[in-house]
Design a protein around this motif. Structure first.
Motif, PDB file in Angstrom:
ATOM      1  N   MET A   1       0.851  -1.191   0.000  1.00  0.00           N
ATOM      2  CA  MET A   1       0.000   0.000   0.000  1.00  0.00           C
ATOM      3  C   MET A   1       0.888   1.242   0.000  1.00  0.00           C
TER       4      MET A   1
ATOM      5  N   LYS B   1      -4.409 -13.978 -41.602  1.00  0.00           N
ATOM      6  CA  LYS B   1      -4.526 -14.817 -40.412  1.00  0.00           C
ATOM      7  C   LYS B   1      -5.644 -14.356 -39.486  1.00  0.00           C
ATOM      8  N   GLY B   2      -5.770 -13.067 -39.275  1.00  0.00           N
ATOM      9  CA  GLY B   2      -6.780 -12.596 -38.347  1.00  0.00           C
ATOM     10  C   GLY B   2      -6.380 -12.867 -36.913  1.00  0.00           C
ATOM     11  N   LEU B   3      -7.341 -12.795 -36.018  1.00  0.00           N
ATOM     12  CA  LEU B   3      -7.072 -13.045 -34.606  1.00  0.00           C
ATOM     13  C   LEU B   3      -7.202 -14.534 -34.311  1.00  0.00           C
ATOM     14  N   SER B   4      -7.131 -14.896 -33.030  1.00  0.00           N
ATOM     15  CA  SER B   4      -7.070 -16.315 -32.664  1.00  0.00           C
ATOM     16  C   SER B   4      -8.434 -16.970 -32.792  1.00  0.00           C
TER      17      SER B   4
ATOM     18  N   ILE C   1     -10.424 -18.297 -30.590  1.00  0.00           N
ATOM     19  CA  ILE C   1     -11.436 -17.939 -29.592  1.00  0.00           C
ATOM     20  C   ILE C   1     -12.194 -16.695 -30.042  1.00  0.00           C
ATOM     21  N   VAL C   2     -11.453 -15.691 -30.512  1.00  0.00           N
ATOM     22  CA  VAL C   2     -12.102 -14.447 -30.934  1.00  0.00           C
ATOM     23  C   VAL C   2     -12.937 -14.680 -32.186  1.00  0.00           C
TER      24      VAL C   2
ATOM     25  N   THR D   1     -16.223 -16.358 -31.135  1.00  0.00           N
ATOM     26  CA  THR D   1     -17.098 -15.390 -30.471  1.00  0.00           C
ATOM     27  C   THR D   1     -17.725 -14.434 -31.471  1.00  0.00           C
TER      28      THR D   1
ATOM     29  N   VAL E   1     -21.668 -13.549 -32.187  1.00  0.00           N
ATOM     30  CA  VAL E   1     -22.219 -12.243 -31.817  1.00  0.00           C
ATOM     31  C   VAL E   1     -22.622 -11.389 -33.016  1.00  0.00           C
TER      32      VAL E   1
ATOM     33  N   LEU F   1     -26.243 -11.498 -34.114  1.00  0.00           N
ATOM     34  CA  LEU F   1     -27.103 -10.864 -33.116  1.00  0.00           C
ATOM     35  C   LEU F   1     -27.063  -9.350 -33.254  1.00  0.00           C
TER      36      LEU F   1
END
Lengths: 127, 269
Positions: free
Chosen positions: B1, B105-108, B110-111, B114, B118, B121
Motif C-alpha cells: 500500500m 490470419k486474423g485473430l485467434s 477464440i475471438v 465469439t 455475436v 445478433l
C-alpha cells in the motif's frame, strides 16, 4: 411462497456479485503484473456482472406487482448475462495475446513461460 | 500500500462527493419561459392524433416524427453531408482494391468463434432498431450505425481478405449505398409524382392528408400505426448508412501494400 424463494435466490446471487467486484477491485491495485491484473479485471466482469444479472432476472420473475412486464425484464437480463459471459472472456484473451506477442508488458515476476518453449526460443525474456 | 494509491482513492472519492453536491446545490436553472411552451405542447399533441389527421404525423414516437416529418428537408441535407464526406474519402483512395495473399490470419480461434456468435445478433438488433423507429426510440441512422459495428468486428477478427473472399467488394458497397439514397429521394417525391399523374396537388415530404391535398401515405399496417413516410425513410436510411459506413471502414483498414500506388508519390520527389 415460490416468489419469496425466487427473490431470496436472486439476492444471494447479487451478494456474490458484490463480493466478486470487491475482490476484483483489490486485485487491480495489489497484483504485480499486467496479466494478473487482467485476470482480476475479468473476475470483476464475470463474477461481478454476469451473476448479478442472473440474480436480477430471478428478482424480476418473483416480483408480483410488475404484472406481465416482469417476463420482459427477466428475458432481457438473462440474454444480456449470456452475451456478456461469452464476450468478456474473448476480450480479455485478445488483450493478453496482443500484449504477449508485441512484448508490450513486462513479464517480470515470472515462474514458467510455456509459450516461449513452444515457440522454440527457450530463454527467459528480458524486460 | 503505497502513498500514491491512497491519494488516488481519496481523490476519486472527493471528486464523486463534489459532483453530487454540485448537482444537488446548483440544480438545472429556470425552465423555458411561458411564450416558448406552446410549441412543445403542439408537438406533443399532434404527433399521434387520429382526430386531427391534417396536422398529425400518425406515429407515437415524437422525436422521429420531428426528424422526418416536421423538419424532413433539414434531415435530408444533414444526411447528405455524411455521404459527401464519403465521396471525398473515395476520391482519396481511388483505384485501390483488396489484394489477396498479404496476410490473412486474423485473430485467434477464440475471438473468431465469439465473433461468429455475436455478429448475427448485432445485425438483428440493428434491423429491429431501424424498422421500429416509428414506434420505439431509435431510427434509421441509429440502426444503420448499429449494423455497421458487426462489419467492423468481422474486419478486425477475420482480416480484410475474408471480406473479399465473401464477395463483398468496394463496388458492391457503393451500389448498396446508392440504392438507399435513391429510395430516400423516391420517398420524398412519391406523392408529388402521384399527383402529377392522377391530377390534384401534393407537396414534397408529405406524410398524411394536408390542407389542399387529398393524397396520403399508408398510416396503418394491419393493427399497428405505420407513420407513413417515417417507416420508408427509416428503412432506406438504414440501408444507405450500412453501405456508406462499411465502405469507410473497409477503405480506412486497407494495408500499406494496397494503397502504396495511390498515396506513394515517389516519382514526384
Amino acid at each position: 411462497m415460490i416468489d419469496l424463494i425466487l427473490i431470496v435466490l436472486g439476492l444471494i446471487l447479487v451478494i456474490i456479485g458484490v463480493f466478486c467486484d470487491f475482490v476484483g477491485a483489490i486485485g487491480l491495485i495489489r497484483l504485480p503484473n499486467f496479466f494478473t491484473r487482467l485476470h482480476a479485471a475479468t473476475v470483476g466482469a464475470i463474477g461481478g456482472a454476469v451473476i448479478p444479472m442472473l440474480g436480477a432476472a430471478l428478482i424480476a420473475l418473483g416480483y408480483e406487482p410488475l404484472g406481465e412486464t416482469r417476463f420482459i425484464l427477466a428475458g432481457v437480463a438473462f440474454t444480456t448475462s449470456l452475451i456478456t459471459m461469452v464476450l468478456a472472456q474473448a476480450g480479455s484473451h485478445a488483450l493478453a495475446r496482443a500484449a504477449y506477442r508485441a512484448r508490450a508488458a513486462p513479464l517480470q515476476p515470472i515462474i514458467y513461460d510455456a509459450l516461449s518453449e513452444k515457440n522454440g526460443k527457450g530463454e527467459k525474456q528480458s524486460t | 500500500m503505497r502513498v500514491s494509491d491512497i491519494v488516488a482513492g481519496l481523490s476519486m472519492a472527493i471528486l464523486a462527493i463534489i459532483l453530487s453536491y454540485l448537482m444537488v446545490y446548483g440544480g438545472l436553472g429556470p425552465i423555458a419561459p411561458y411564450n416558448l411552451r406552446p410549441l412543445a405542447v403542439s408537438y406533443l399533441n399532434y404527433t399521434y392524433n387520429p382526430w386531427e389527421i391534417k396536422l398529425s404525423a400518425m406515429a407515437p414516437e415524437g422525436v422521429t416524427s420531428i426528424v422526418w416529418d416536421y423538419r424532413g428537408l433539414d434531415t435530408y441535407f444533414e444526411t447528405s453531408v455524411l455521404f459527401i464526406a464519403l465521396i471525398g474519402l473515395l476520391a482519396l483512395f481511388r483505384g485501390s482494391n483488396i489484394v489477396q495473399g498479404i496476410s490473412n490470419k486474423g485473430l485467434s480461434l477464440i475471438v473468431k468463434t465469439t465473433t461468429k456468435i455475436v455478429a448475427p445478433l448485432i445485425l438483428v438488433a440493428g434491423v429491429s432498431l431501424a424498422y421500429h423507429g416509428h414506434l420505439t426510440p431509435g431510427g434509421g441512422f441509429q440502426g444503420g450505425s448499429f449494423m455497421t459495428v458487426a462489419i467492423a468486428l468481422i474486419v478486425v477478427a477475420f482480416s480484410i481478405e475474408f471480406i473479399a473472399q465473401k464477395k463483398i467488394t468496394i463496388d458492391k458497397l457503393l451500389i448498396i449505398r446508392w440504392i438507399g439514397l435513391i429510395f430516400i429521394v423516391l420517398t420524398a417525391v412519391f406523392l408529388l409524382i402521384k399527383a402529377l399523374i392522377f391530377g390534384g396537388y401534393a407537396y414534397i415530404f408529405q406524410n398524411m392528408i394536408r390542407i389542399g391535398s387529398q393524397y396520403t401515405m399508408p398510416s396503418w399496417f394491419l393493427d399497428r400505426p405505420l407513420g407513413g413516410i417515417l417507416f420508408f425513410f427509416n428503412v432506406s436510411e438504414s440501408v444507405a448508412v450500412v453501405g456508406g459506413l462499411s465502405l469507410g471502414i473497409v477503405l480506412l483498414s486497407l494495408r500499406d501494400e494496397e494503397v502504396k500506388h495511390v498515396i506513394g508519390g515517389e516519382e514526384h520527389e
